[in-house]
Design a protein around this motif. Structure first.
Motif, short mmCIF file in Angstrom:
data_model
loop_
_atom_site.label_atom_id
_atom_site.label_comp_id
_atom_site.label_asym_id
_atom_site.label_seq_id
_atom_site.Cartn_x
_atom_site.Cartn_y
_atom_site.Cartn_z
N LEU A 1 3.46 -17.51 27.55
CA LEU A 1 4.19 -18.43 28.42
C LEU A 1 5.69 -18.49 28.15
CD1 LEU A 1 1.70 -21.44 28.55
CD2 LEU A 1 2.09 -19.68 30.29
N ASP A 2 6.11 -18.29 26.90
CA ASP A 2 7.53 -18.41 26.55
C ASP A 2 8.22 -17.06 26.72
OD1 ASP A 2 10.02 -18.97 25.51
OD2 ASP A 2 9.27 -19.96 23.71
N ASN A 3 9.15 -16.98 27.66
CA ASN A 3 9.84 -15.72 27.93
C ASN A 3 10.68 -15.23 26.76
OD1 ASN A 3 8.80 -15.38 30.51
ND2 ASN A 3 10.42 -16.56 31.47
N LYS A 4 11.15 -16.14 25.91
CA LYS A 4 11.94 -15.74 24.74
C LYS A 4 11.10 -14.96 23.73
CE LYS A 4 13.35 -19.96 24.41
NZ LYS A 4 13.83 -21.24 23.94
N LEU A 5 9.79 -15.09 23.84
CA LEU A 5 8.89 -14.41 22.90
C LEU A 5 8.36 -13.08 23.44
CD1 LEU A 5 6.84 -17.46 21.59
CD2 LEU A 5 8.92 -16.47 20.64
N HIS A 6 8.93 -12.59 24.52
CA HIS A 6 8.51 -11.31 25.07
C HIS A 6 9.31 -10.19 24.41
CE1 HIS A 6 6.70 -13.16 28.98
NE2 HIS A 6 6.16 -13.63 27.86
N THR A 7 9.16 -10.08 23.10
CA THR A 7 9.82 -9.06 22.30
C THR A 7 8.74 -8.21 21.63
OG1 THR A 7 9.91 -10.51 20.37
CG2 THR A 7 11.82 -10.57 21.86
N PRO A 8 9.11 -7.04 21.11
CA PRO A 8 8.09 -6.18 20.49
C PRO A 8 7.31 -6.86 19.37
CG PRO A 8 10.09 -4.92 20.85
CD PRO A 8 10.40 -6.34 21.21
N ILE A 9 7.97 -7.64 18.52
CA ILE A 9 7.27 -8.25 17.40
C ILE A 9 6.20 -9.24 17.89
CG2 ILE A 9 8.80 -10.21 16.93
CD1 ILE A 9 7.52 -7.98 14.19
N TYR A 10 6.51 -10.01 18.94
CA TYR A 10 5.54 -10.95 19.49
C TYR A 10 4.48 -10.23 20.33
CZ TYR A 10 8.07 -14.86 17.62
OH TYR A 10 8.64 -15.74 16.76
N PHE A 11 4.85 -9.10 20.90
CA PHE A 11 3.86 -8.27 21.59
C PHE A 11 2.76 -7.87 20.62
CE2 PHE A 11 2.35 -3.95 22.44
CZ PHE A 11 1.77 -4.12 23.69
N PHE A 12 3.18 -7.39 19.42
CA PHE A 12 2.19 -6.98 18.42
C PHE A 12 1.47 -8.18 17.81
CE2 PHE A 12 4.96 -3.14 18.38
CZ PHE A 12 4.00 -2.26 18.85
N LEU A 13 2.15 -9.30 17.66
CA LEU A 13 1.47 -10.52 17.20
C LEU A 13 0.40 -10.96 18.20
CD1 LEU A 13 4.22 -12.83 15.65
CD2 LEU A 13 2.18 -11.95 14.54
N TRP A 14 0.69 -10.81 19.48
CA TRP A 14 -0.28 -11.13 20.52
C TRP A 14 -1.51 -10.25 20.35
CZ3 TRP A 14 -3.15 -9.33 24.55
CH2 TRP A 14 -3.53 -10.24 25.54
N LYS A 15 -1.28 -8.96 20.13
CA LYS A 15 -2.40 -8.01 19.95
C LYS A 15 -3.19 -8.35 18.68
CE LYS A 15 -1.39 -5.41 23.48
NZ LYS A 15 -2.09 -5.67 24.71
N LEU A 16 -2.48 -8.72 17.61
CA LEU A 16 -3.18 -9.08 16.37
C LEU A 16 -4.03 -10.34 16.55
CD1 LEU A 16 -0.46 -8.35 13.68
CD2 LEU A 16 -2.67 -7.23 13.90
N SER A 17 -3.50 -11.31 17.28
CA SER A 17 -4.28 -12.53 17.55
C SER A 17 -5.52 -12.20 18.36
CB SER A 17 -3.43 -13.55 18.31
OG SER A 17 -2.40 -14.02 17.50
N PHE A 18 -5.37 -11.34 19.35
CA PHE A 18 -6.52 -10.92 20.15
C PHE A 18 -7.55 -10.19 19.29
CE2 PHE A 18 -8.65 -7.86 22.97
CZ PHE A 18 -9.25 -8.75 23.84
N LEU A 19 -7.08 -9.31 18.40
CA LEU A 19 -7.97 -8.59 17.49
C LEU A 19 -8.72 -9.55 16.57
CD1 LEU A 19 -6.03 -5.45 16.25
CD2 LEU A 19 -8.25 -5.51 17.35
N ASP A 20 -8.02 -10.56 16.09
CA ASP A 20 -8.65 -11.54 15.21
C ASP A 20 -9.75 -12.30 15.95
OD1 ASP A 20 -8.93 -12.63 12.68
OD2 ASP A 20 -7.55 -14.28 13.09
N ILE A 21 -9.51 -12.62 17.22
CA ILE A 21 -10.54 -13.28 18.03
C ILE A 21 -11.74 -12.34 18.18
CG2 ILE A 21 -11.10 -14.04 20.38
CD1 ILE A 21 -8.27 -15.26 20.48
#
Length: 197
Positions: A15-35
């Motif tokens: 939701l936060d456009n300021k977090l659409h950076t590579p590091i948060y992209f990979f954090l998003w993927k890691l969170s999904f993997l953890d789920i």
């Protein structure tokens, strides 16, 4: 708690456009993997806590092995990809947007998923083809390929050695990338002589 924490991370970074950076992209993927990892192991553990019989079918165990192995090893590669972003940002700030372009980030994520799911299927298939007889009791809280292979009625030393080598490679390459990234960052910081730098 794991599901809630990771779901919040997914929601906030989406939701936060300021977090659409590579590091948060990979954090998003890691969170999904953890789920994914949590939902493929914890439900069976919760079922086993509630009932007297702590059994899982052979097919169920093999499916759990295949599904659980992939997110765990994918996480290693994603952590290595995450380590590249700060290294590029510190060492080559002008080229950062080009090197860590969203297409490249998506490619890195796709490669990590594909390579690890392939590895997961290969390792699980090694266990499936082995013959089993007698007691197939596993003193483990979830199905793990190496534990199942040791239950086989044939000599599995070669299979275990192959899997150990594969696990070492899966861990060694990301660790080397992460360490190299941190060394590059440290060297770039040491080379900066001005306060502005």
């Amino acid at each position: 708690m794991t599901l809630i924490g990771n779901a919040v991370m997914l929601l906030v970074s989406h939701l936060d456009n300021k977090l659409h950076t590579p590091i948060y992209f990979f954090l998003w993927k890691l969170s999904f993997l953890d789920i994914c990892f949590t939902t493929c192991i914890v439900p069976q553990i919760l079922v086993n806590i509630r009932r007297c019989s702590k059994k899982i079918s052979y097919i169920g165990c093999m499916v759990q092995c295949s599904v659980a192995l992939a997110p765990g090893s994918t996480e290693c590669v994603l952590l290595a990809a995450m380590a590249i972003d700060p290294c590029v940002a510190v060492c080559w700030p002008i080229l950062c947007a080009t090197i860590m372009h969203p297409k490249i980030c998506h490619l890195l994520a796709a490669m990590s998923w594909f390579s690890r799911f392939t590895n997961s299927l290969l390792q699980s298939s090694l266990a499936i083809v082995l013959p089993f007889c007698g007691c197939c009791h596993v003193d483990h809280f979830h199905c793990e390929v190496l534990v199942i292979i040791k239950l086989s009625s044939v000599d599995t030393v070669r299979t275990e050695l192959n899997m150990l080598i594969a696990h070492l490679i899966i861990l060694a390459i990301p660790v080397c990338i992460i360490l190299t990234s941190h060394v590059c960052i440290a060297m770039a910081v040491v080379r900066m002589h001005s306060v502005e730098g």
